[in-house]
Design a protein around this motif. Structure first.
Motif, PDB file in Angstrom:
ATOM      1  N   CYS A 442       0.812  -1.205   0.000  1.00  0.00           N
ATOM      2  CA  CYS A 442       0.000   0.000   0.000  1.00  0.00           C
ATOM      3  C   CYS A 442       0.851   1.263   0.000  1.00  0.00           C
ATOM      4  CB  CYS A 442      -0.938  -0.011   1.204  1.00  0.00           C
ATOM      5  SG  CYS A 442      -0.102  -0.253   2.773  1.00  0.00           S
ATOM      6  N   CYS A 508      -1.694  -7.950   0.503  1.00  0.00           N
ATOM      7  CA  CYS A 508      -0.343  -7.515   0.873  1.00  0.00           C
ATOM      8  C   CYS A 508       0.761  -8.266   0.116  1.00  0.00           C
ATOM      9  CB  CYS A 508      -0.152  -7.686   2.371  1.00  0.00           C
ATOM     10  SG  CYS A 508      -1.369  -6.758   3.310  1.00  0.00           S
ATOM     11  N   CYS A 511       4.842  -7.743   0.124  1.00  0.00           N
ATOM     12  CA  CYS A 511       5.164  -6.766   1.185  1.00  0.00           C
ATOM     13  C   CYS A 511       5.262  -7.452   2.542  1.00  0.00           C
ATOM     14  CB  CYS A 511       4.102  -5.676   1.224  1.00  0.00           C
ATOM     15  SG  CYS A 511       4.466  -4.365   2.393  1.00  0.00           S
TER      16      CYS A 511
END
Ligand code: SF4
Length: 1009
Positions: A442, A508, A511
């Protein structure tokens, strides 16, 4: 302060046809309290929440005065309560929070109350984003295949969360495959101003949030104060309790000028991270100001705010200004909300413009944006920025550098290693070969300028005939479906796919380390050559081992640079001079030929983005993909815990709970479960990683039919207390001074037999011996982890004695009913001659006061000699005394609710009659969802007699071994079932109360609860 400043600070605000009430900071200043214009904007948000919540108990007038007088004498010195307006959760850490709510509902039912009244008190959103893994990639089917596997792997957890979505009020679950929590928060959930009804009035106040993910900080780019907390703090806030913090110092960072052509927000945040790490901003706020900050687009601000954990700050704040309002409009928020935000912040003197006086910061730094150059960060830490021009040189140096200096320690003969990839590509790998190129996180996927830049670069590369190298695992994991929408509209998604960047999921992924396995031939080559393979990702963390077990060098970079390195296939290249590849025309293709200009990016943004896309994509976000819709979880007050589930179990925290708390009494006859040194981290206490096959948790899983390949991690099994308790103190790096080996091992006393910490704890429980942990400095340091306190409690530990504590872990211990004690006058176990073989007694009574000095009895078991030493009780506030007396935060809230008539509870935990809160944006964009007042019925200020105890028995039966006497146990059908399950030679439940095996009558051993 002469009088409660709160009532006289109420003011009204007319916006359009609506009239609002707010707690006015200018009015407070007129009363001589604080000089608002000199306060950092972030401190004004803290001040407003204190002013609004003054009740003389949870928030006092002194708290208001302390915050208002922010400066060298208070910042970093005084503790203040913080009552955020919202909570956001991700699924890894959110599952145990929802499990606790479900367990509270079961307890409510057992105690004769209405379980449907247990709900979050403040609006709570859980986004299921942490579980998707990149198994399939570089294919049109990658998204569907990964989603399918994700649902297979997580079926039990998702069934449970779907129950929560349908059965809890004031709680929303964003299903898997929809987006990443912080991007969804930024683009949709955050409303910048919150409102609640109070009788006939509508009260408005600044949006603020805590989340169970460290990058919750991203929302500060929108002027919404927020940061990551541990599960216990999040649960406390959900249930209307405050979280406590030191009034922070605020470092002002002036950003001046504009980014030069070719530099991205990612380059800027890597530069800021390096500068702030060097300065030192741990436990401090950072607030950005200056012409460069004011002119910056909101998405760039969010990228900078996201990486606060990497630069070490609690958060990095951009105040509310016209750009915030423009962003709300661009993302499809309703116009009345935008008008309210502007009017509210202007009325409060919290509106940021170039004319506004500069606040007085604790320290000030300056960064000239014109000096920012394209950069990466790595190979091991986010603060180690390397200019793109230096990367090849830096990487080559790192190969032979000492690992202590973040190198790889290769000898000269290892430097030239080459390994062939055993597939039909004919490729071979070397040190620096890029095996993962991931547009992830993000941090960047929320920023259209860098996402479109990646697409434009891909388009130019595809036009020249370039594609990813065959050994590179490429992935594109947008943080919301809006990203795909604008990439499609800009006609850039086909180009990204052409070079291998297909959408792999909305979550996600890389990450968080969910990069998935490398293709087998690539992994084999890396291992065979013992190669330092590289990953280039647009994430925010790159510690060794985090991204992929086969990848040693991890570089953080902007999305367009991720694409560039996928084309080049190596970081051992000078992209200024060397071509990325050879085009279909036979000519070399250079990065400078592909790099998009700022005008191209702006034009792509112009033609592809619209508020309607945000409204459309977020309009049905609760629905989720078909796999989610197929889950048939029934709406019900109680969750039907499945005794056979290895992922979700009812924790035993409330199984023997009574309606009234007992008195606080001393602890007698305790043994040391562990004797520890300095800096024991929460990861030592409750590891998040792999579960070893021969560990107590591994044995438990195998006994329940789970093969080692399906163990998953402790992190994924946080919904099962049986696994987590067995995992407590099971870290293979734990150094327990009671034994000579490393790992989760201890010595049972007085038998002196060596065994696992869990097995010892079980044996002590059978022997009805209370336990303690003795530790050195900074006990519980590292990221806040709820199971570090929950597991400690469930092992039967009744007190921890340490030289000092990490602040949040200390409060988590109290929140779980474990007594934190501290050595005094700089003493420690060694200086006092404590070996861990002794028997300990704590003199403690119901009159205990915060931070009181107590006597600890230390008896030598050999000669019976008893001495006493002074220790400090680290229950720090009257509120915490109340928590401790009740056996923890959750029990406190549960009892308050039981003592409140249903009509007064308004259907919510601790709600005050007639109050209801709601997020403005929520009501306006997705339909109103009824929420409740956020403030619990306040207990009395007295530390010794909470209101709930009025009806308590005069003296609860005192136990033989000492400790808090147990109140009479409530009926416990669930406990009976589970006791049966753990009988028959299986490891018993670690839970229940210390000294009392599961299924035995309560009230015997003397423990708190
Ligand atoms: S993408 Fe990364 S930073 Fe964002 S929520 Fe997921 S793990 Fe956290």
């Amino acid at each position: 302060m002469a009088a409660n400043p709160s009532p006289s600070s109420r003011a009204t605000l007319q916006v359009g046809k609506r009239k609002y009430t707010y707690f006015s900071l200018p009015a407070l200043e007129q009363r001589g309290i604080g000089r608002m214009q000199r306060l950092p904007y972030s401190i004004r948000v803290l001040l407003e929440q204190a002013l609004r919540n003054v009740d003389g108990y949870v928030v006092t007038e002194a708290d208001v005065r302390n915050i208002a007088s922010f400066g060298p004498s208070t910042a970093g010195q005084v503790e203040i309560p913080f009552l955020p307006g919202r909570v956001v959760l991700q699924d890894f850490t959110g599952v145990p929070c929802v499990v606790d709510l479900a367990a509270m509902r079961a307890a409510m039912k057992r105690l004769g109350g209405d379980p449907g009244r247990i709900n979050p008190l403040v609006p709570c959103d859980l986004v299921i984003d942490h579980s998707v893994q990149v198994d399939s990639f570089a294919s049109k089917d990658a998204l569907d295949e990964n989603l399918e596997i994700e649902f297979e792997r997580n079926q039990e957890r998702y069934e449970f969360l779907k129950w929560g979505q349908q059965s809890l009020t004031n709680f929303r679950a964003v299903p898997p495959g929809m987006g990443i929590v912080h991007q969804v928060n930024l683009e949709h959930l955050a409303s910048v101003v919150l409102e609640k009804t109070d009788g006939a009035e509508t009260i408005v106040y600044p949006d603020s949030v805590v989340g169970t993910d460290s990058h919750t900080t991203m929302i500060n780019g929108l002027g919404v104060l927020g940061w990551g907390v541990g599960g216990i703090e999040a649960e406390a806030v959900m249930l209307g309790q405050p979280t406590y913090m030191l009034l922070p110092e605020v470092v002002g960072m002036r950003l001046q000028g504009r980014l030069p052509e070719g530099a991205t927000a990612t380059d800027l945040v890597l530069t800021i991270t390096q500068v702030l790490r060097k300065h030192g901003v741990v436990n401090k706020f950072v607030e950005f100001f200056g012409d460069g900050a004011l002119a910056m687009g909101l998405a760039d601000r969010a990228t900078i705010a996201n990486m606060a954990p990497e630069y070490g700050a609690t958060m990095g704040f951009f105040p509310v200004d016209e750009e915030v309002c423009q962003y709300l409009q661009r993302t499809g928020r309703p116009q009345p909300l935008v008008d309210l935000v502007r009017a509210y912040y202007q009325a409060q003197g919290m509106w940021w413009t170039d004319k506004a006086p500069l606040p007085e910061y604790s320290a000030t730094l300056t960064l000239d944006l014109r000096t920012v150059v394209p950069s990466l960060a790595g190979p091991k830490r986010p603060q180690d920025r390397v200019p793109l021009t230096e990367l090849q040189k830096d990487f080559r140096q790192s190969l032979s550098k000492d690992p202590k200096q973040r190198g790889f320690g290769l000898s000269p003969d290892q430097i030239g290693a080459v390994a062939a990839v055993a597939d039909d590509s004919g490729a071979s790998l070397q040190h620096g070969s890029v095996v993962i190129a991931a547009i992830t996180s993000c941090t960047n996927t929320s920023n259209p300028s860098v996402m479109l830049a990646a697409g434009l670069l891909a388009q130019k590369a595809a036009a020249r005939g370039l594609t990813r190298r065959s050994w590179v695992k490429t992935s594109l994991a947008p943080g919301s479906r809006v990203v795909t929408d604008y990439l499609k509209k800009a006609n850039l998604l086909p180009a990204l796919e052409q070079i291998g960047f297909h959408v792999v999921g909305y979550g996600c992924t890389t990450c968080i380390g969910n990069s998935g396995p490398l293709p087998q031939p690539v992994a084999d080559a890396v291992r065979a050559g013992n190669l330092v393979a590289a990953a280039v990702l647009s994430g925010n963390r790159n510690f060794e081992g985090r991204i992929n077990p086969d990848v040693k060098a991890n570089y953080l970079a902007s999305p367009p640079l991720v694409v560039a390195y996928a084309l080049a296939g190596t970081v051992d290249i000078d992209l200024q001079k060397d071509p990325l590849g050879i085009g279909r025309d036979g000519a070399p293709v250079y990065l400078r030929q592909l790099w998009p200009t700022s005008q191209e990016i702006a034009a792509a943004m112009q033609r592809s983005m619209s508020p309607q896309a945000f409204q459309r994509e977020y309009g049905a976000i609760d629905q989720g993909p078909p796999q989610w819709r197929k889950i048939t979880a029934k709406k019900s007050d109680l969750f039907a815990f499945d005794q056979d589930s290895t992922y979700v179990q009812e924790p035993p925290f409330f199984l023997q709970m009574s309606r009234q708390p007992g008195s606080i009494t001393g602890i007698r006859g305790a043994r040391a479960l562990l004797l520890l040194g300095d800096s024991v981290t929460t990861d030592h206490i409750s590891p998040a990683g792999n579960i070893k096959k021969d560990s107590p948790a591994g044995r438990y899983l195998q006994e329940h039919g789970v093969a080692p390949k399906d163990f998953n991690s402790y992190g994924a099994r946080r919904g099962n207390d049986r696994v987590m308790t067995r995992g407590t103190f099971a870290n293979i790096r734990l150094r327990n001074l009671l034994v000579d080996v490393e790992g989760g091992v201890t010595r049972h006393l007085p038998s002196n037999e060596q065994m696992s910490v869990y097995d010892a704890a079980q044996r002590y429980q059978r022997e009805r011996t209370p336990l303690c942990v003795i530790a050195g400095k900074e006990y519980g340091t590292g990221s806040s982890r709820d199971w570090a306190a929950k597991g400690t409690f469930l092992l039967g530990v009744r007190f921890v004695l340490a030289e000092s504590y990490e602040r949040i872990h200390r409060s988590n211990l109290v929140g779980m009913g474990v007594l934190p004690l501290q050595f005094v006058d700089g003493s420690n176990a060694q200086a006092l001659g404590i070996t861990g073989n002794e028997i300990f007694d704590v003199a403690l009574g119901d009159e205990v006061q915060p931070r009181q000095r107590l006597e600890l009895g230390v008896t030598d078991p050999h000669d019976g000699h008893r001495r006493t030493i002074a220790v400090q009780c680290r229950i720090d506030t009257p509120v915490e005394v109340d928590y401790y007396r009740n056996g923890g935060i959750l029990q406190t809230v549960l009892r308050k609710l039981l003592a409140t008539p249903a009509a007064a509870g308004n259907g919510q935990v601790g709600a005050t009659a007639g109050k209801a809160t709601k997020a403005v944006a929520r009501k306006a964009t997705t339909g109103a969802k009824k929420t409740a007042a956020r403030k619990p019925a306040a207990p009395r200020r007295s530390a010794k007699t909470p209101a709930a105890r009025k009806a308590a028995p005069k003296q609860a039966p005192r136990s033989k071994a000492g400790g808090t006497a147990r109140p009479k146990a409530a009926a416990r059908p669930a406990a009976k079932t589970r006791a049966t399950k753990s009988a028959g030679g299986k490891p018993g439940r670690a839970g229940g109360r210390a000294g009392k095996p599961a299924g035995k009558p309560a009230g015997k051993p003397g423990k708190k609860r």
